[in-house]
Structure formats: C-alpha cells, structure tokens
Design a protein around this motif. Sequence first.
Motif, PDB file in Angstrom:
ATOM      1  N   PRO A  69      47.470  17.231  58.732  1.00 50.69           N
ATOM      2  CA  PRO A  69      47.213  16.029  57.407  1.00 50.69           C
ATOM      3  C   PRO A  69      45.684  16.207  56.934  1.00 50.69           C
ATOM      4  O   PRO A  69      45.603  15.818  55.763  1.00 50.69           O
ATOM      5  CB  PRO A  69      47.450  14.841  58.228  1.00 50.69           C
ATOM      6  N   HIS A  70      44.642  16.502  57.772  1.00 49.80           N
ATOM      7  CA  HIS A  70      43.105  16.589  57.143  1.00 49.80           C
ATOM      8  C   HIS A  70      43.348  17.651  56.202  1.00 49.80           C
ATOM      9  O   HIS A  70      42.807  17.559  55.330  1.00 49.80           O
ATOM     10  CB  HIS A  70      42.304  16.881  58.352  1.00 49.80           C
ATOM     11  N   PHE A  71      44.028  18.971  56.672  1.00 52.75           N
ATOM     12  CA  PHE A  71      43.804  20.077  55.788  1.00 52.75           C
ATOM     13  C   PHE A  71      44.618  19.661  54.517  1.00 52.75           C
ATOM     14  O   PHE A  71      44.201  20.133  53.254  1.00 52.75           O
ATOM     15  CB  PHE A  71      44.382  21.273  56.230  1.00 52.75           C
ATOM     16  N   GLY A  72      45.650  18.918  54.640  1.00 56.47           N
ATOM     17  CA  GLY A  72      46.367  18.588  53.222  1.00 56.47           C
ATOM     18  C   GLY A  72      45.633  17.807  52.654  1.00 56.47           C
ATOM     19  O   GLY A  72      45.709  17.912  51.192  1.00 56.47           O
ATOM     20  N   VAL A  73      44.656  16.782  52.950  1.00 57.70           N
ATOM     21  CA  VAL A  73      44.114  15.938  52.090  1.00 57.70           C
ATOM     22  C   VAL A  73      42.982  16.733  51.396  1.00 57.70           C
ATOM     23  O   VAL A  73      42.919  16.602  50.098  1.00 57.70           O
ATOM     24  CB  VAL A  73      43.448  14.615  52.892  1.00 57.70           C
ATOM     25  N   ILE A  74      42.352  17.672  52.076  1.00 63.24           N
ATOM     26  CA  ILE A  74      41.352  18.499  51.438  1.00 63.24           C
ATOM     27  C   ILE A  74      42.042  19.481  50.451  1.00 63.24           C
ATOM     28  O   ILE A  74      41.534  19.429  49.260  1.00 63.24           O
ATOM     29  CB  ILE A  74      40.464  19.341  52.517  1.00 63.24           C
ATOM     30  N   SER A  75      43.142  20.078  50.727  1.00 64.88           N
ATOM     31  CA  SER A  75      43.889  20.973  49.677  1.00 64.88           C
ATOM     32  C   SER A  75      44.317  19.863  48.404  1.00 64.88           C
ATOM     33  O   SER A  75      44.210  20.411  47.270  1.00 64.88           O
ATOM     34  CB  SER A  75      44.961  21.423  50.352  1.00 64.88           C
ATOM     35  N   HIS A  76      44.724  18.739  48.844  1.00 61.31           N
ATOM     36  CA  HIS A  76      45.377  17.890  47.696  1.00 61.31           C
ATOM     37  C   HIS A  76      43.978  17.574  46.837  1.00 61.31           C
ATOM     38  O   HIS A  76      44.035  17.550  45.433  1.00 61.31           O
ATOM     39  CB  HIS A  76      45.795  16.687  48.264  1.00 61.31           C
ATOM     40  N   LEU A  77      42.770  17.041  47.416  1.00 60.61           N
ATOM     41  CA  LEU A  77      41.685  16.890  46.391  1.00 60.61           C
ATOM     42  C   LEU A  77      41.093  17.998  45.774  1.00 60.61           C
ATOM     43  O   LEU A  77      40.809  17.873  44.640  1.00 60.61           O
ATOM     44  CB  LEU A  77      40.714  16.319  47.293  1.00 60.61           C
ATOM     45  N   SER A  78      41.434  19.274  46.283  1.00 60.03           N
ATOM     46  CA  SER A  78      40.897  20.348  45.805  1.00 60.03           C
ATOM     47  C   SER A  78      41.767  20.786  44.509  1.00 60.03           C
ATOM     48  O   SER A  78      41.398  21.419  43.315  1.00 60.03           O
ATOM     49  CB  SER A  78      40.936  21.755  46.740  1.00 60.03           C
TER      50      SER A  78
END
Length: 162
Positions: free
Chosen positions: A38-47
Amino acid sequence: MAEDPVTLCFEVFNEIGIIEQLSRTLLEARLPDGLIAPHFGVISHLSRRGDGRTPMEIARAFQVPKTSMTHTIKGLEAHGLVEVHPNPKDGRSKQVWLTQAGRRFRDETITAMIPDLNRLSQVYEMQKLVEILPALRELRAVLDADRDSPAERVASDGMRAV
C-alpha cells in the motif's frame, strides 16, 4: 459461452485476486523494511496522477477509509517519501506531495523488480500480455465507473446494492 455470466465473472475476479496476491508478494520482497505494497501504491498513484492530492482523494481512489489512508500517509511521511502540507484552498484539509526521496523510492523499487520481470518474460509469452492489457484496462474502467456511481442503487433483482 458455456458458463453463466455470474460464474464467469467470479472466476475472472478470482484469478485476478490470486495474481494480485502473487504480484504483491513479489513487490513486497523488493521493498525496504517497514514499507508494504500500500505504501508503494500511494507513491505510484501520486507519481501517475500528480502531487497535491488530499488524503480523502487518495482514500477514495484506493477505496479505503480516510483513517486507513491517513495511517499509510503517516508511514510514508516518517520514511521521508511524502510531505503533507495545508491545503491552500481549504484550511481544514491537507495535501500530499512526493519528495525527491519518494520519487527515487519508486524508481529504485521498479529497478529492483527488473530481474523478477525478466524472469517472467522468459517463462511467459509477452505477446499474451500485450493482447490482454487492453481488455484489463477496459474492465478496470468499467469497474471504476461503477464504483463512482451512486453508493446505493436498486439492483436488477430488486435488492439494494451498496
């Protein structure tokens, strides 16, 4: 079509769920200690979608409660991957911004997965992925549109769907 639509939809979603679990495990094996998918998902989403999203916007995108997303964002903030600032348009809310470390984290995670993805490309025909990707994107778009429709509606069988 040999199977009824309900069975077919269930089997497709079941396979997607299993693939999600396997790919999550693969991803999490490449993440630094203390960080999860989920951490990676949020970073990827913002990116992908752009900085400056509110925690509520991100929570809606992931279909999780705002409190859960706030917890995830605090973990990212503690690792220096995002910064949270007051929303200049609404003093009651915040906005989430990627840091350079957050952008680097995303890039480094993808780079760390290259051996896994190369291994996959050796055992699975990549042309099949090229062929199914449009159908998966279309299915996602349909599910996104359905998610964004009113929360309560009367289903075709007269039952209330939430």
